[in-house]
Design an enzyme around this catalytic site. Sequence first.
Site, PDB file in Angstrom:
ATOM      1  N   CYS A   1       0.680  -0.913  -0.257  1.00 57.33           N
ATOM      2  CA  CYS A   1      -0.008   0.360  -0.175  1.00 57.33           C
ATOM      3  C   CYS A   1       0.587   1.859   0.410  1.00 57.33           C
ATOM      4  CB  CYS A   1      -0.834   0.018   1.311  1.00 57.33           C
ATOM      5  SG  CYS A   1      -0.316   0.450   3.015  1.00 57.33           S
TER       6      CYS A   1
ATOM      7  N   CYS B   1      -4.298  -0.058   4.004  1.00 54.09           N
ATOM      8  CA  CYS B   1      -3.642  -0.993   4.476  1.00 54.09           C
ATOM      9  C   CYS B   1      -3.941  -1.820   5.506  1.00 54.09           C
ATOM     10  CB  CYS B   1      -2.820  -0.056   5.118  1.00 54.09           C
ATOM     11  SG  CYS B   1      -0.919  -1.097   5.864  1.00 54.09           S
TER      12      CYS B   1
ATOM     13  N   CYS C   1      -1.593  -4.279   6.819  1.00 57.43           N
ATOM     14  CA  CYS C   1      -0.866  -4.210   7.734  1.00 57.43           C
ATOM     15  C   CYS C   1      -0.353  -3.778   8.693  1.00 57.43           C
ATOM     16  CB  CYS C   1       0.984  -4.356   6.972  1.00 57.43           C
ATOM     17  SG  CYS C   1       0.820  -5.669   6.019  1.00 57.43           S
TER      18      CYS C   1
ATOM     19  N   GLY D   1     -15.429  11.445 -14.665  1.00 63.64           N
ATOM     20  CA  GLY D   1     -14.481  11.189 -13.973  1.00 63.64           C
ATOM     21  C   GLY D   1     -14.530   9.528 -13.653  1.00 63.64           C
TER      22      GLY D   1
ATOM     23  N   THR E   1     -16.705   6.845 -12.747  1.00 64.48           N
ATOM     24  CA  THR E   1     -16.214   6.287 -11.298  1.00 64.48           C
ATOM     25  C   THR E   1     -17.591   5.285 -10.810  1.00 64.48           C
ATOM     26  OG1 THR E   1     -17.221   8.129 -10.034  1.00 64.48           O
ATOM     27  CG2 THR E   1     -15.132   7.576  -9.892  1.00 64.48           C
TER      28      THR E   1
ATOM     29  N   PHE F   1      -1.363 -13.530   5.221  1.00 64.74           N
ATOM     30  CA  PHE F   1      -2.004 -13.950   6.987  1.00 64.74           C
ATOM     31  C   PHE F   1      -2.458 -15.030   6.776  1.00 64.74           C
ATOM     32  CE2 PHE F   1      -2.636  -9.051   4.939  1.00 64.74           C
ATOM     33  CZ  PHE F   1      -1.702  -8.956   6.253  1.00 64.74           C
TER      34      PHE F   1
ATOM     35  N   GLU G   1       0.806 -13.349  15.270  1.00 70.46           N
ATOM     36  CA  GLU G   1      -0.808 -13.684  15.429  1.00 70.46           C
ATOM     37  C   GLU G   1      -1.431 -12.645  16.295  1.00 70.46           C
ATOM     38  OE1 GLU G   1      -0.319 -17.717  14.365  1.00 70.46           O
ATOM     39  OE2 GLU G   1      -1.882 -17.413  12.806  1.00 70.46           O
TER      40      GLU G   1
HETATM   41  C1  LIG Z   1     -15.111   3.807  -4.418  1.00 69.69           C
HETATM   42  C2  LIG Z   1     -16.155   4.696  -4.144  1.00 69.69           C
HETATM   43  C3  LIG Z   1     -17.313   5.329  -3.549  1.00 69.69           C
HETATM   44  C4  LIG Z   1     -18.090   5.698  -3.871  1.00 69.69           C
HETATM   45  N1  LIG Z   1     -18.859   6.717  -2.527  1.00 69.69           N
HETATM   46  C5  LIG Z   1     -20.186   7.186  -2.939  1.00 69.69           C
HETATM   47  C6  LIG Z   1     -20.571   8.168  -1.705  1.00 69.69           C
HETATM   48  O1  LIG Z   1     -20.216   7.604  -0.714  1.00 69.69           O
HETATM   49  N2  LIG Z   1     -21.702   8.225  -2.028  1.00 69.69           N
HETATM   50  C7  LIG Z   1     -22.005   8.895  -3.385  1.00 69.69           C
HETATM   51  O2  LIG Z   1     -23.634   9.642  -3.276  1.00 69.69           O
HETATM   52  N3  LIG Z   1     -21.889   8.198  -3.892  1.00 69.69           N
HETATM   53  C8  LIG Z   1     -20.311   7.393  -4.267  1.00 69.69           C
HETATM   54  N4  LIG Z   1     -19.829   6.934  -4.912  1.00 69.69           N
HETATM   55  C9  LIG Z   1     -20.396   7.138  -6.514  1.00 69.69           C
HETATM   56  C10 LIG Z   1     -19.956   8.358  -7.016  1.00 69.69           C
HETATM   57  O3  LIG Z   1     -20.002   9.560  -6.323  1.00 69.69           O
HETATM   58  C11 LIG Z   1     -20.222   8.226  -8.678  1.00 69.69           C
HETATM   59  O4  LIG Z   1     -20.035   7.625  -9.655  1.00 69.69           O
HETATM   60  C12 LIG Z   1     -19.875   9.929  -9.283  1.00 69.69           C
HETATM   61  O5  LIG Z   1     -20.194  10.863  -8.764  1.00 69.69           O
HETATM   62  C13 LIG Z   1     -20.219   9.601 -10.886  1.00 69.69           C
HETATM   63  O6  LIG Z   1     -19.336  10.995 -11.236  1.00 69.69           O
HETATM   64  P1  LIG Z   1     -18.271  11.119 -12.728  1.00 69.69           P
HETATM   65  O7  LIG Z   1     -18.205  11.656 -13.123  1.00 69.69           O
HETATM   66  O8  LIG Z   1     -17.246   9.408 -12.051  1.00 69.69           O
HETATM   67  O9  LIG Z   1     -19.951   9.606 -13.805  1.00 69.69           O
HETATM   68  P2  LIG Z   1     -19.242   8.766 -15.723  1.00 69.69           P
HETATM   69  O10 LIG Z   1     -18.605   7.506 -14.161  1.00 69.69           O
HETATM   70  O11 LIG Z   1     -18.174   9.852 -15.378  1.00 69.69           O
HETATM   71  O12 LIG Z   1     -20.679   8.852 -15.502  1.00 69.69           O
HETATM   72  C14 LIG Z   1     -21.873   8.245 -14.764  1.00 69.69           C
HETATM   73  C15 LIG Z   1     -22.971   8.755 -15.716  1.00 69.69           C
HETATM   74  O13 LIG Z   1     -23.217   9.680 -15.662  1.00 69.69           O
HETATM   75  C16 LIG Z   1     -23.577  10.362 -16.574  1.00 69.69           C
HETATM   76  N5  LIG Z   1     -23.209  11.849 -17.107  1.00 69.69           N
HETATM   77  C17 LIG Z   1     -22.290  12.129 -16.312  1.00 69.69           C
HETATM   78  N6  LIG Z   1     -21.781  13.799 -16.725  1.00 69.69           N
HETATM   79  C18 LIG Z   1     -23.326  13.627 -17.374  1.00 69.69           C
HETATM   80  C19 LIG Z   1     -23.992  15.543 -17.967  1.00 69.69           C
HETATM   81  N7  LIG Z   1     -23.245  16.253 -17.981  1.00 69.69           N
HETATM   82  N8  LIG Z   1     -25.076  14.578 -18.063  1.00 69.69           N
HETATM   83  C20 LIG Z   1     -26.133  13.720 -18.278  1.00 69.69           C
HETATM   84  N9  LIG Z   1     -24.990  12.253 -18.150  1.00 69.69           N
HETATM   85  C21 LIG Z   1     -24.174  12.342 -17.446  1.00 69.69           C
HETATM   86  C22 LIG Z   1     -23.131   9.286 -17.870  1.00 69.69           C
HETATM   87  O14 LIG Z   1     -23.484   9.118 -18.995  1.00 69.69           O
HETATM   88  C23 LIG Z   1     -22.572   8.179 -17.054  1.00 69.69           C
HETATM   89  O15 LIG Z   1     -23.687   7.624 -17.697  1.00 69.69           O
HETATM   90  C24 LIG Z   1     -18.491   6.876  -5.182  1.00 69.69           C
HETATM   91  C25 LIG Z   1     -17.667   6.113  -6.847  1.00 69.69           C
HETATM   92  C26 LIG Z   1     -16.648   4.906  -5.750  1.00 69.69           C
HETATM   93  C27 LIG Z   1     -15.789   4.452  -7.138  1.00 69.69           C
HETATM   94  S1  FES Z   2      -1.186  -3.016   3.127  1.00 67.63           S
HETATM   95 FE1  FES Z   2       0.124  -1.870   4.172  1.00 67.63          FE
HETATM   96  S2  FES Z   2       2.453  -2.922   4.210  1.00 67.63           S
HETATM   97 FE2  FES Z   2       1.167  -4.333   4.287  1.00 67.63          FE
END
Ligand SMILES: Cc1cc2nc3c(=O)[nH]c(=O)nc-3n(C[C@H](O)[C@H](O)[C@H](O)COP(=O)(O)OP(=O)(O)OC[C@H]3O[C@@H](n4cnc5c(N)ncnc54)[C@H](O)[C@@H]3O)c2cc1C
Ligand code: FES
Length: 1325
Positions: free
Chosen positions: A118, A150, A152, A259, A261, A794, A1257
């Site tokens: 990590c 992490c 560990c 993004g 995401t 582990f 452990e």
């Molecule tokens: C590890 C992780 C943790 C997360 N935790 C949370 C959390 O705690 N709470 C929470 O609310 N969310 C959480 N999320 C979700 C995250 O907030 C959303 O995935 C993010 O906001 C989506 O935005 P993006 O720009 O990445 O979208 P993208 O993945 O790029 O797009 C997502 C969708 O939105 C559409 N889109 C994007 N922009 C537009 C636009 N301008 N007009 C029309 N359509 C559009 C795209 O076509 C697509 O279908 C988490 C995500 C991850 C990966």
């Molecule tokens: S995962 Fe952080 S040191 Fe192993």
Amino acid sequence: MSEVGDQLCFFINGKKVTESHADPETMLLSYLRERLRLTGTKYGCGGGGCGACTVMVSRYQPATKTIMHYSANACLLPVCQLHGAAVTTVEGIGSTKTRIHPVQERIAKAHGSQCGFCTPGMVMSMYTLLRNNPQPSLEDVTQALAGNLCRCTGYRPIVDGCRTFCQEANCCQSNSFGTCCVNGEGGPDEPPLLFDKDEFLPLDPTQELIFPPELILKAQASPQTLTFRGERVRWVSPASLEELVQLKTSNPEAPLVMGNTNIGPDMKFKGVLHPLVISPTSVMELFEVTQTSQGVWVGAGCSLSEVQSLLEKLLLLYPEEKTELFRALIQQLRNLGNQQIRNVASLGGNIMSAYPNSDLNPLLAAGNSRVSVICDGGRREVPLNQDFFIGFGKTILERKEILLSVFIPFSRKWEFVRAFRQAPRKDGSFPTVTTGMRVFFSKGSRVVQDISIYFGGMGPTTVSAAETCAAISSRPWDEETLSRAYDVLLDELVLPPSAPGGKVEFRRSLTLSFLFRFYLEVLQKLKEMGVVTGDIQEVIQPLPREIQHSLQEFQHVSKNQSDWDSVGRPIMHRSAISQATGEAVYCDDMPRTDGELFLVPVTSSRAHAKITGMDVSEALKLPGVMDVIMAKDIPGKKVRESFGYTEELLAESEVSCIGQMVCAVVADSRTHAKRGAAAVKISYEDLPDPIFTIEEAVERSSFFEPQRDIERGNVSEGFRTADRLYEGEIRMGGQEHFYMETQSMLVVPVGEEVELNVYVSTQSPATAQEAISETLDIPSNRVICHVKRIGGAFGGKLTKTSILVSITSVAAWKANRAVRCVLDRGDDMLISGGRHPLLAKYKVGFMSDGRIVAADIQYFMNGGNTLDESVLVAEKVLLHMDNAYNIPNLRGSCSICRTNLPSNTAFRGFGVPQSLLVVENMIEDVALALGRPVNQVRKINMYEGTSITHYKFQFDPENLHRCWEECLVKSNYSARRAAVDQFNQQNRWKKRGMALIPIKYGIGFAEPFLNQAAALIHIYKDGSVLVLHGGTEMGQGLHTKMQQVASRELHIPTSKIYISETSTNTVPNTMPTAASFGTDSNSMAIKNGCQILYRRLEPFRRKNPKGSWESWVKEAFLDKVSLSATGFFRGPDLYMDWDKKEGQPYAYFMYGVCCCEVEVDVLTGDYRTLRTDIMIDIGRSLNPSVDIGQIEGAFMQGVGLYTLEELKFSPSGLLYTRGPTQYKIPAVCDLPLSFNVYLLSDSNNPHAIYSSKGIGEPTLFLGSTVFFAIKDAVAAARSEAGLVGPFQLDSPATPEKTCLACAAPFIQKIPTSKPGSFKPWALNI
Ligand SMILES: Cc1cc2nc3c(=O)[nH]c(=O)nc-3n(C[C@H](O)[C@H](O)[C@H](O)COP(=O)(O)OP(=O)(O)OC[C@H]3O[C@@H](n4cnc5c(N)ncnc54)[C@H](O)[C@@H]3O)c2cc1C
Ligand code: FES
Ligand code: FES
């Protein structure tokens, strides 16, 4: 639009990268690792949930003429998105070849790197923070690290290393001399420290890489349309809004990637394919911010971090009454995902993803936000209300419409907006339930004029509580209105008992709790504004979160010890610096060999079925796919054996769990192999009635043999003499190893006589070697297994690893080419099994003073579909069932349930964490039944004087009592206990709890042959020494300790000693590195080998006493003396005779005691560990920094086990929790606010090297102290509801279980569904 792809251009670590064939499906992580060979950035999950792949992205912003730096997860960052950006990876900030960066140095020297997997991610998160803010606060540091997992260290040393950059870091203020200890102003006998801050390089921002001027010029020029084409996907980045609208109109199905995401994980994990994706990041209108008199329009493309900082700036410009919604949004944004996610995820993306539990949508909706959308038909404004979200992932907008911006309105005077959320983990977790609430009062009155409430997590999308609002509207803000509102809300938001996500009662109760909280907060406001008078209930304050300084106490080495002798000193992990610079090489960091292939296993999708057909034809047609390996391809043994049971390498005719490996696809790349695996079609005929739960197995007597039992005294007679009897039970969930480096291996055929070089991340190279030789039917001498280091194990890199490496070897043997297999996190979690879930039922007889006279405990473990090491685990359960207590009549039996779930296996603690939880819970029950302080009951039952265990093993528990007494003193137990009781009297909705838990842990293998070790030591002509031994380095610092031992024995500094790897051709027939015995055994072998060599040099030392080490070595060489020796350790003949039920299964006991205090939010079940004090007897520590690292890391893994980590299986036996998004291991937010570790002084251990003790452990179990502290707080909450006496709280004590156990009034309002009347979403296995 160009039909030939454009050239992608960006910078990495100051060097320009141009790519003519950029594939939109390629993420930066694989580009860095596979294309550029920058392997410092690691793969941990691929889904944004672990932070191992963190890099810094920098971009020039022409509008503000500034350079923006932000951390991001390379695993979710499409390379095509990077056009015009500069990326910095861990290799770009420092290296051992040039100069290491202060962040790398401080994390390493503060002992924040164990397995190191990590560490590069941690380094990059911290580095990015410092680029933006060279003097951060501690809160900034913990926020920056919140997205980095992490497994560990337990985070304390990482935080301590990073906090040295904070201004407040200069003094711990806890030195017993009342002076500053960090900068060395203490008295002469000042306690030793784990690291010396004075050694650290200063942070010098002028040394950082500059932003490439070429990219500034590029950013200032007008944007160009860009197109990139990959194998399956086309990427278009339009240059203007007009072009974007046209593109979306003609391709309404194409997503807008911002993004990534949401789209990214969908494409990766759900196999969604978008032939065209549109990236509108050059469209300026999507990033515009416009302030109006009503509020602010925020461009939909703005990242969530940008939205947060924008709102924070606006707070300063406007009066408080106008920024109610802004403040609530900031609060939600701080808790949403993690920093890496917020830095890239867009506001529009969050809204349009329409997640059922989006944090923003309920709040934006309640706050009367609206959005502006555009399409070829023009622009329109749409309110974000109950009509906007129409289903899972769906909104009312047409597919061709683009979200342009979001209007966030000002609040008005007499208007209040709040947001609340409850998540499985405090940070970095989607919420279980989240809400936005807004109320508006008629001026100067408590009568509600308008109210709006929305929830996330209560259905397939954001839902409005419109009827509840109607019930509150036009009514006074008082308890009567509220109590009506609860009933309406309960009727309005009904969840069916089998609702996806489960936790139905908890979720429903949270809606009521949040409404209550909102009521209290608004009431407080109305009081402040003079509308409400008189006494009101207090607002429920958030749980404390400020991390304090921690203490690590250990003894100085003796004054006579030579400076070169590092034994007993806090020496840094020998690879920590290379781990922090990303130079340390893990299995998957090894360069590709010519013609190398990649293997991906195909697993069963049925829990219990006959295989009726396997069609691989489609897979074989796919690009790059070379072969599909099946059981019939295995030339040798097709099974692995243990205790008379066999486990098939690849299922041939029948499968017995989802996740069982059936075949494996081999292709020219990872991507092609994955696609091939997805194309294999297996047909099944289901077999009747699969068994999943312990109860089902018991009902159908589905057990593995042998079942074990043990008994001392006469239990029935004991029960007869007891004053009282009590029967109870406790259930404990399993645990996923979640080592950060997934299962990894590379098999390279040498080319002649079926010789193989195998690089594998395993705790037992000899087992892997044996498995391969049996599978290929070749002698072991043709297989050389190498282990350089392991990114965490582990216990999880033993049996399944040997099966995987055997399959990979078949592929390599068949193709006569190198084959690599590195499991995706999801496959790893699905296939590899984990800790055994356990159900225990007990009957206990006790006297009225608390003395336990008899106990009978039945344990049932869920073994899964194969036996694996379950019998050994069951034995350890029974051998530890007494923990620290002398129970004269004690009986235990342990059955291993055979079920249709993936087989469970070894896991740190090996049954002890389960066993000890049961006995401690039983003690708690006795105390609660008698109404006596639980510590009194613990103490009265503890072993005293020379003692004998239930398996007739004699020992002296003196150090157990010393630990108990010293822990009471160090933790200031009595005073704090009184304070806790007082707190509980004064607080209705928050309770504190304390617990003090002892441990007695046996070290060694009960199987005598396992207690042996060997080493090989070479001294070269230049005096440098190569030490090779049988133990593997998996982060526990084994090689560091072995270097220290060799250094003492050869009388030379550790700098002359090197340990390159563990390999089967240097040290054969090695034992697994496990059972906390790695140091004890391997060190003795090294000692033996070094002593042989030291004796050989004796004549040369005598001849030239003033000579140097190098001169003696040279003389010996010239005199034809062998400078190579093997060392061997024939360990103790430990044994356990299960027929006679007696034995000597351990070399010695390690003791410890832990005290924890927690604060629990009764209404949400959320908790925080306020303080932890651990007193440990580990004899004379060989290396206090390594040992304290093990203690803290294991403790935190235990905290995960007992309070956080939950494996969820579907009713058909499919593991739902297959990544960090669903499965929560502890993160920085789970660190006790004050975390103190003390090593017991003046303790000796004649049974291990230099009087030390094994420690890997044991302290995992001490994480249960948090569980029992929570249980103590729950008992206080229950007493408010008139509930006293024993009660059942199962492990893990998640917020859900804790909240339900508190029996708060809201819980009692929720109707419960009768078990059996519905199919639950998840099984209680
Ligand atoms: C590890 C992780 C943790 C997360 N935790 C949370 C959390 O705690 N709470 C929470 O609310 N969310 C959480 N999320 C979700 C995250 O907030 C959303 O995935 C993010 O906001 C989506 O935005 P993006 O720009 O990445 O979208 P993208 O993945 O790029 O797009 C997502 C969708 O939105 C559409 N889109 C994007 N922009 C537009 C636009 N301008 N007009 C029309 N359509 C559009 C795209 O076509 C697509 O279908 C988490 C995500 C991850 C990966
Ligand atoms: S995962 Fe952080 S040191 Fe192993
Ligand atoms: S690998 Fe990228 S966040 Fe886990």
